[in-house]
Design an enzyme around this catalytic site. Sequence first.
Site, PDB file in Angstrom:
ATOM      1  N   SER A 194      -6.951  13.264  13.796  1.00 17.61           N
ATOM      2  CA  SER A 194      -7.824  11.985  13.729  1.00 17.61           C
ATOM      3  C   SER A 194      -6.879  10.980  13.153  1.00 17.61           C
ATOM      4  O   SER A 194      -5.821  10.519  13.688  1.00 17.61           O
ATOM      5  CB  SER A 194      -8.979  12.085  12.877  1.00 17.61           C
ATOM      6  OG  SER A 194      -9.967  11.187  13.165  1.00 17.61           O
ATOM      7  N   ASP A 343     -14.994  14.522  23.223  1.00 18.48           N
ATOM      8  CA  ASP A 343     -14.617  13.932  21.832  1.00 18.48           C
ATOM      9  C   ASP A 343     -15.422  12.574  22.196  1.00 18.48           C
ATOM     10  O   ASP A 343     -15.203  11.692  22.963  1.00 18.48           O
ATOM     11  CB  ASP A 343     -13.224  13.842  21.804  1.00 18.48           C
ATOM     12  CG  ASP A 343     -13.109  13.190  20.279  1.00 18.48           C
ATOM     13  OD1 ASP A 343     -13.608  12.198  19.663  1.00 18.48           O
ATOM     14  OD2 ASP A 343     -12.118  13.718  19.633  1.00 18.48           O
ATOM     15  N   HIS A 376     -15.036  15.750  18.434  1.00 19.65           N
ATOM     16  CA  HIS A 376     -14.058  15.298  17.451  1.00 19.65           C
ATOM     17  C   HIS A 376     -14.235  16.025  16.075  1.00 19.65           C
ATOM     18  O   HIS A 376     -13.408  16.751  15.537  1.00 19.65           O
ATOM     19  CB  HIS A 376     -14.290  13.848  17.041  1.00 19.65           C
ATOM     20  CG  HIS A 376     -13.284  13.274  16.281  1.00 19.65           C
ATOM     21  ND1 HIS A 376     -12.003  13.027  17.062  1.00 19.65           N
ATOM     22  CD2 HIS A 376     -12.683  12.727  15.080  1.00 19.65           C
ATOM     23  CE1 HIS A 376     -11.016  12.500  16.043  1.00 19.65           C
ATOM     24  NE2 HIS A 376     -11.775  12.630  14.903  1.00 19.65           N
TER      25      HIS A 376
END
Length: 460
Positions: A194, A343, A376
């Site tokens: 991330s 995601d 995610h």
Amino acid sequence: MLFLLFLLITPIYAGLIFLTKPSNDPFYNPPKGFEKAAVGDILQSRETPKSITGRFAPLEIQNSWQLLVRSEDSFGNPNAIVTTVIQPFNADPSKVASYQVFEDSAKGDCAPSYALQFGSDLSTLATQAETFLLAPLLEQGYYVVSPDYEGPKSTFTIGKQSGQAVLNSIRAALKSGKITNIKDDAKVVMWGYSGGSLASGWAAALQPSYAPELGGNLLGAALGGFVTNITATAQAADGTVFAGIVANALGGVANEYPEFKSILQSDTDKKSVFDEFDSHCLADGVIDYINTSFLTGDNKIFKTGWDILKSSTIAKIVKDNGLVYQKQLVPKIPIFVYHGSIDQIVPIVNVKKTYQNWCEGGISSLEFAEDGTNGHLTETVVGAPAALTWIIDRFNGKQTVSGCQHDKRLSNFQYPNISSSILKYFKVALDTMMSNGLGSDIQKDKITPDDLRKFLLGGW
């Protein structure tokens, strides 16, 4: 049971432990004349004031240090960053993992060097939780280096600042032998998920031009939940439960670009909004801004909404900090990307564009592991064993893929030869809960298959 007890007493005990925040800690201030030092030079060093730990995972390690390192911002202005070096038991001084956490904050007191220590604020919870990703690296006997890559201005989402800081942190680690025992010719792998992938990705892309001498040290980079377009992530998160990421990102950009702040401030009646944007870490930012619309919908904070991107100033800033737009920057080291198809925070379309850019740019080794069923948050856990497998293979000298290879699987738990890494990943998580030491070939309390089964099924 030990873990449950730890959870109960840690908030109380931590409140009694005084840990100076970076904003009040003189160590973070570079000495007079530091500008004359070369990037990557160590300006000062110390052992970490408190032990390295996560609120959920106390790390039993050999030692840890903080290095104040000469770096620079996006415009080439000198600055100094702190990087944390963690030494496991029986560490191999020839192997270093540079792990970039997803700090995702525009507040200086959320820096990893502070957050990774016992006694840090509960607001740094997200970084503390990432010790579950650090621990398997330490278990392999690798030194772990984790830089405050956002720099002293906390420039969350800013590409050059972040990438340069990562590279200068690695330079410093390789110069730290008299302090840490790390060899100057040690091999290094970068890893980030991330927000940490943004910093790691920029470091990989900038390395050929910014730190060419590291080409002989770097074995590759693992990039998960890969952020290559900050606007796309903001558009995906705005008005949702993850809107706090947008607030923190706006604050981070404003910290590097005063003109960005001026334009947005003139577009809202809430003139104090930027005073709030740089006052949150990731966890409390997400909580405080749940479902807030900054640029989307009828009740948005900024009147112009996404049309603000039509400003030439804003458009240039966005483009300058989106790796997807930097076709001229192609890594020369092997790259492993893992990302969830669904995601909802970091849309995969921009990862695919970056993959295409790098392939067309002639990258020598780029492996893209697409997870068809995870988003995610879940890919943070599901993709980690695949990344760990890839990293271990790099340190063991195994062959990388040649050219570009994109594989889509039902889950990245199906990544080739991953079974031992899945076991390592969850076993080390259990080790940390039992306060077992982390490192290569050390004696530990015996963990049985039944212990592991109970842990995975939530039976502890």
